[in-house]
Design an enzyme around this catalytic site. Sequence first.
Site, short mmCIF file in Angstrom:
data_model
loop_
_atom_site.label_atom_id
_atom_site.label_comp_id
_atom_site.label_asym_id
_atom_site.label_seq_id
_atom_site.Cartn_x
_atom_site.Cartn_y
_atom_site.Cartn_z
N SER A 7 0.96 -1.25 0.13
CA SER A 7 -0.07 0.05 -0.01
C SER A 7 0.95 1.27 -0.02
O SER A 7 1.85 1.53 0.95
CB SER A 7 -0.91 -0.15 1.20
OG SER A 7 -1.48 1.50 1.22
N HIS A 31 -1.06 -1.21 -4.50
CA HIS A 31 -2.24 -0.83 -3.85
C HIS A 31 -2.34 0.38 -3.62
O HIS A 31 -1.51 1.09 -2.77
CB HIS A 31 -2.40 -1.63 -2.49
CG HIS A 31 -3.70 -1.55 -1.90
ND1 HIS A 31 -4.75 -2.40 -2.26
CD2 HIS A 31 -4.10 -0.79 -0.98
CE1 HIS A 31 -5.83 -1.97 -1.53
NE2 HIS A 31 -5.68 -1.10 -0.79
N ASP A 33 -4.62 3.75 -2.21
CA ASP A 33 -5.73 3.98 -1.27
C ASP A 33 -6.48 5.27 -1.72
O ASP A 33 -5.46 6.36 -1.44
CB ASP A 33 -5.55 3.91 0.01
CG ASP A 33 -5.29 2.30 0.53
OD1 ASP A 33 -6.15 1.59 0.36
OD2 ASP A 33 -4.06 2.19 0.65
N MET A 35 -8.97 8.06 -0.77
CA MET A 35 -9.99 8.42 0.53
C MET A 35 -10.61 9.95 0.14
O MET A 35 -9.77 10.68 -0.11
CB MET A 35 -9.44 8.57 1.98
CG MET A 35 -8.56 7.36 2.09
SD MET A 35 -7.68 7.26 3.61
CE MET A 35 -6.85 5.80 3.50
N HIS A 64 -8.06 1.20 -4.55
CA HIS A 64 -8.95 0.92 -3.81
C HIS A 64 -9.77 2.38 -3.24
O HIS A 64 -8.96 3.30 -2.49
CB HIS A 64 -8.19 0.35 -2.29
CG HIS A 64 -9.07 0.12 -1.20
ND1 HIS A 64 -8.61 0.00 0.10
CD2 HIS A 64 -10.37 0.28 -1.05
CE1 HIS A 64 -9.46 -0.09 1.16
NE2 HIS A 64 -10.66 0.04 0.38
N MET A 66 -12.05 4.54 -1.46
CA MET A 66 -12.88 4.68 -0.27
C MET A 66 -13.63 6.00 -0.52
O MET A 66 -13.18 6.97 0.36
CB MET A 66 -11.93 4.64 1.07
CG MET A 66 -11.24 3.20 1.51
SD MET A 66 -9.85 3.34 2.32
CE MET A 66 -8.58 3.30 0.97
N MET A 135 -11.72 -5.99 4.58
CA MET A 135 -10.70 -5.24 5.38
C MET A 135 -10.46 -5.82 6.62
O MET A 135 -11.59 -6.39 7.35
CB MET A 135 -11.58 -3.83 5.55
CG MET A 135 -11.84 -2.74 4.60
SD MET A 135 -10.50 -2.46 3.42
CE MET A 135 -9.56 -1.76 4.71
N ASP A 173 -6.93 -6.38 3.47
CA ASP A 173 -6.34 -5.03 3.54
C ASP A 173 -6.34 -4.64 4.80
O ASP A 173 -7.56 -4.53 5.57
CB ASP A 173 -7.05 -4.31 2.67
CG ASP A 173 -6.32 -2.98 2.37
OD1 ASP A 173 -5.09 -2.68 3.24
OD2 ASP A 173 -7.22 -2.23 1.93
#
Length: 214
Positions: A7, A31, A33, A35, A64, A66, A135, A173
């Site tokens: 990540s 990966h 992330d 957000m 990913h 979010m 998760m 994750d």
Amino acid sequence: MVQIAPSMLAADFLNLEKDVELVNRYADLFHLDVMDGVFVPNISYGFPVVEAIGRKAEKPLDVHLMIVKPENYVERFAKAGAEMISFHLNATEDPAAVLKQIRDNGAKAGLVINPDLPVESLFPYLKDADFVMLMSVFAGFGGQKFIEETYARVQALREEIERQGLELPIEVDGGVSASNAAALVKAGAEILVAGSAVFKAEDPAAVIAAMRGE
Ligand code: DX5
Ligand code: ZN
């Protein structure tokens, strides 16, 4: 075979190229992330960072999301180079439509749940997904402690995937490290995300090898 997805949230943003090279050399996926400060109480990074990593990446980008209403951004992330795009089941009104949208944009479609949603909530969508992600911490922050119930959840999900005759990889994750990787793989996980365990290590390559069980 297990795939290791570092990540990049835990990478060194002042020296991102070095960490990108580390992933290219030793790991399997990037990966990433994303957000929005609404679906989760934190904001990470967006298109410029994803695109910059994509320019140097020799391994697929696993984005990913979010964020609320992922459908508004799927096309842009696919254009930014995401080969895998996952979103949270409860971030959108019509998860099946978003899975289809991701596939229509040429990426692999993944569905994610936080630890407080039952694994059963994923079951109706498995046939429309290319991978699923559990998760093992609450989405929003790197460096949290792994939730032990995850093993049983992975196993239950793996059993249902087999019952439906599907071949979906399960990604896990949050708080994943060399100390829980083997048990996760035994439970049925195939893709392991690790941020702090890899990038905060003295020897990231050794941690990745240990996570592979080498
Ligand atoms: C959490 C993110 C994770 C996180 C993992 O919201 O989805 O991908 O960066 O970091 P570690 O491995 O440090 O828990
Ligand atoms: Zn993540």
